[in-house]
Design an enzyme around this catalytic site. Structure first.
Site, PDB file in Angstrom:
ATOM      1  N   PHE A   1       0.834  -1.202   0.000  1.00 45.20           N
ATOM      2  CA  PHE A   1       0.000   0.000   0.000  1.00 45.20           C
ATOM      3  C   PHE A   1       0.860   1.240   0.000  1.00 45.20           C
ATOM      4  O   PHE A   1       1.828   1.328   0.747  1.00 45.20           O
ATOM      5  CB  PHE A   1      -0.849   0.058   1.270  1.00 45.20           C
ATOM      6  CG  PHE A   1      -1.871  -1.021   1.366  1.00 45.20           C
ATOM      7  CD1 PHE A   1      -3.153  -0.818   0.905  1.00 45.20           C
ATOM      8  CD2 PHE A   1      -1.546  -2.249   1.943  1.00 45.20           C
ATOM      9  CE1 PHE A   1      -4.112  -1.813   1.007  1.00 45.20           C
ATOM     10  CE2 PHE A   1      -2.495  -3.247   2.046  1.00 45.20           C
ATOM     11  CZ  PHE A   1      -3.779  -3.029   1.574  1.00 45.20           C
ATOM     12  N   ASP A   2       0.470   2.212  -0.806  1.00 46.36           N
ATOM     13  CA  ASP A   2       1.063   3.523  -0.656  1.00 46.36           C
ATOM     14  C   ASP A   2       0.364   4.135   0.557  1.00 46.36           C
ATOM     15  O   ASP A   2      -0.803   3.867   0.795  1.00 46.36           O
ATOM     16  CB  ASP A   2       0.776   4.334  -1.923  1.00 46.36           C
ATOM     17  CG  ASP A   2       1.487   5.657  -1.886  1.00 46.36           C
ATOM     18  OD1 ASP A   2       2.614   5.700  -1.364  1.00 46.36           O
ATOM     19  OD2 ASP A   2       0.916   6.643  -2.367  1.00 46.36           O
TER      20      ASP A   2
END
Lengths: 74, 620
Positions: free
Chosen positions: B306-307
């Site tokens: 995930f960013d």
């Protein structure tokens, strides 16, 4: 070369799609036909000097499938 | 005959077949019985033969050819009943199959039906109705309740509740007022809007979504490509097999029955029906999945990266807490809102937004504001001097922060940004601002673990401290900090080496390369962000991170469904084959079982469409 998308009557088997595609491939003046089974559509290029829209339609109707509409892509 | 609809033909043939069956059982092969059987065969079988012949002209041997040979063979050997039954079953099978297929495609069709067909515009004060194709950017649209919006635009006048489910999958209407963005294809449920068109026709978000979904349906899965290649050689091979069987056994019944039972109908349809149902089901849940290959890949994901900003967090700072000393929170906030009136800093935006949420909207502006770079602002209001900014601002001015020091430390420990407000003598309050985690983020990570995703990893450009706090709160397995966009690509590759298939989930801002590198690139809330919509394999519409869990669940369901279908198709063909070889399976029974198996495969795929109703958990 003209680029069109045709909406066909619902295609009920993938082999019908394959059949239309190979028939179009063997039709003079038609280039890169692609029959999309799930959307029941045909995408292709044709050379207006050799064949017209009606000619393309008749190849498909001879195989037993009606075309509902034709849209030109610019 | 061409004028009769398929349905009428099916009814006529059904009646004829029933009559002939009764006659067959009572008076046996009387000339009348045979005549009725022949008429029935001609009506049902004519189109099959015609299609087979025209296909043969292009040297294609398909199912039609197999059935035609079998029927002609049956007629030659005098099996009129078999011929009538086979053509009838094939016809009714084909009819029922296309009806059920429509259903697997229906959720996509309903999406396309949402395309607006008229637009009301106001030109020089006069309202007129236009076709959406004739709309131009900058035109002013007038939209009334119940109407579909025909362009993307910005609200100029009015307020309304809008059903944005076509764009976001979210059924609860959203409130929109002046200055807010509205989307084509959404519906005003109540209210009245005057809107300036900013995107029209093919450039609207809705048109782009439609286009992607359309393309997706026929982006073939690897499994499908394999089956298609297989069936190209399969049909001619069956004819050869049937011929050999006849030459060896001299049993023409067996040879003809082989042709019918070997039709690869159920097998070739097994993959496309599951895929189209999965894409439709996803679209209904606000998820764009770009084709069969993506579905197969998504079902195999082992690790999720995930960013942080904009994906796990909301992506814009907002006020998380307020501390007021010797005054009400509202009074403190009012001073802060006025003090920030001229500023466009993200922190100022957060404070003004919080004010608006609490009903503090004022046209008042600070007097003699003096901006101190990197520290804050000093201004006058109602005869009093105020300071608004960070610790350094107050230290520089020698203002005692004792009253607030504990709160400041607590907020800093939580990695929130503390905006301090004071007079020239003392601190009067503190506003803590942070890029809030999405409400559903924790639940999503938990659900992923449940789904068997081995690692959930966070990527961020932030410092170690911030990253650690977030990773701890969300119970992430790993985190990588101080990453630049190119580092993120490297990190994705590293995960791929370690865990195999990796999904990257980002908001498409600065992370397009990572979206492209991952096995499955998933963009969140990309409506309006064209690069992300084009680069990503999966788009979660409407900023809903929770859809990620749905997307993976649907893809797994689809792959399972596909495998069931393939297995079932092969098992039926194998059983029939044994049945034919042992005797007992006639032409008509073979055809009946074959057509039933095709129908069952399609019906099995429609189960994917019911996904939303069976969801066992709820995510905001």
């Amino acid at each position: 070369m003209k680029n069109i998308v045709m909406q066909l009557e619902t295609l009920s088997c993938p082999t019908c799609a394959a059949k239309i595609e190979s028939a179009l491939k063997k039709t003079a003046g038609v280039k890169d036909p692609e029959v999309l089974f799930n959307t029941s559509r045909v995408k292709l290029y044709f050379d207006p000097k050799i064949i017209d829209e009606e000619g393309v339609k008749s190849v498909i109707s001879k195989l037993g499938y009606g075309s509902l509409s034709v849209k030109e892509i610019s | 005959m061409k004028k009769l609809s398929k349905k009428t033909l099916v009814i006529i043939v059904s009646v004829l077949v029933v009559i002939s069956y009764i006659l067959h059982k009572t008076i046996a092969y009387h000339p009348i019985t045979i005549a009725i059987m022949l008429v029935s065969t001609a009506i049902a079988g004519g189109p099959i033969l015609r299609r087979a012949v025209s296909a043969l002209r292009y040297r294609i041997v398909g199912i039609d050819a197999l059935v035609s040979i079998a029927v002609i063979g049956a007629l030659i050997i005098g099996e009129y009943w078999e011929a009538a039954a086979v053509t009838f079953l094939f016809m009714i099978g084909d009819y029922l199959e296309s009806r059920t297929l429509e259903k697997t495609r229906s959720s996509l069709k309903s999406l396309m039906d949402l395309a607006p067909d008229t637009a009301r515009v106001r030109i020089d004060g006069v309202e007129q109705t236009l076709s959406p194709e004739d709309l131009k950017k900058g035109m002013v649209l007038v939209i009334k309740p119940g109407e579909r919006i025909a362009a993307d635009g910005v609200v100029l006048e009015g307020t309304a509740y809008i059903d944005q489910s076509s764009i976001t999958g979210e059924p609860v209407p959203v409130f929109k007022e002046v200055g807010e963005q509205i989307f084509s294809g959404t519906i005003i449920t109540s209210g009245y809007l005057i809107v300036e068109a900013t995107q029209v026709g093919e450039s609207t978000t809705f048109a782009k979504i439609l286009h992607l979904v359309e393309e997706a349906q026929d982006a073939k899965a690897p499994t499908q490509k394999f089956i298609e290649r297989f069936s190209r050689y399969y049909t001619p091979a069956i004819i050869a097999l049937s011929l050999i069987t006849y030459l060896i056994t001299r049993d023409i019944h067996m040879a003809l029955t082989l042709l019918v039972i070997a039709c690869p109908g159920a097998l070739v349809i097994s993959v496309p029906v599951s895929i189209v149902a999965a894409i439709g089901s996803s679209a209904k849940n606000g998820i764009l999945v770009k084709g069969g290959e993506v579905i197969e890949k998504l079902s195999r994901v082992q690790a999720a990266a995930f960013d942080k900003t904009g994906t796990l967090t909301e992506g814009r700072p907002s006020v998380v807490s307020l501390h007021a000393y010797g005054m009400s929170e509202e009074d403190l906030l009012r001073i802060a809102v006025i003090g920030e009136a001229y500023s466009e800093h993200p922190l100022a935006t957060a404070i003004i937004k919080e004010g608006a949420n609490r009903g503090i909207v004022t046209a008042e502006v600070p007097e003699n504001p003096e901006y101190i770079q990197g520290k804050g602002v000093r201004f006058m209001l109602e005869g009093e001097t105020y300071l608004l900014g960070n610790r350094a601002l107050f230290e520089d001015n020698g203002i005692d922060m004792k009253a607030a020091i504990k709160d400041i430390q607590t907020e800093e420990h939580e990695r929130n940004t503390a905006v301090i407000i004071g007079t020239s003598e003392k601190v009067i309050g503190l506003i803590a601002i942070a890029d809030k985690l999405r409400e559903e983020a924790f639940e999503v990570i938990r659900q992923l673990k449940k789904l068997g995703i081995r690692k959930s990893v966070m990527f961020t450009g932030d410092s170690k401290g911030t990253a650690e706090t977030v990773a701890h709160t969300l119970q992430l397995d790993e985190f990588r900090y101080e990453l630049l966009p190119e580092h993120k690509v490297e990190a994705v590759k590293e995960l791929q080496k370690k865990y195999g298939s990796v999904a990257f989930i980002g908001d498409g801002i600065n992370d397009a390369p990572s979206l492209a590198t991952a096995d499955v690139g998933i963009a969140i809330g990309a409506a309006g962000n064209d690069v992300a919509m084009e680069t990503a394999d999966v788009v979660l519409l409407g900023q809903k991170l929770g859809s990620l869990v749905d997307a993976i669940s649907i893809s797994r369901m689809a792959v399972r469904n596909m495998k069931q279908n393939i297995f079932f198709a092969i098992a039926v063909a194998a059983t029939l084959l044994i049945g034919v070889l042992l005797g007992g399976v006639t032409l008509s029974i073979g055809m009946l079982v074959h057509e039933l198996s095709v129908l069952l495969v399609i019906i099995n795929a429609t189960r994917i469409l019911r996904f939303a109703k069976r969801k066992k958990y709820t995510i905001l």
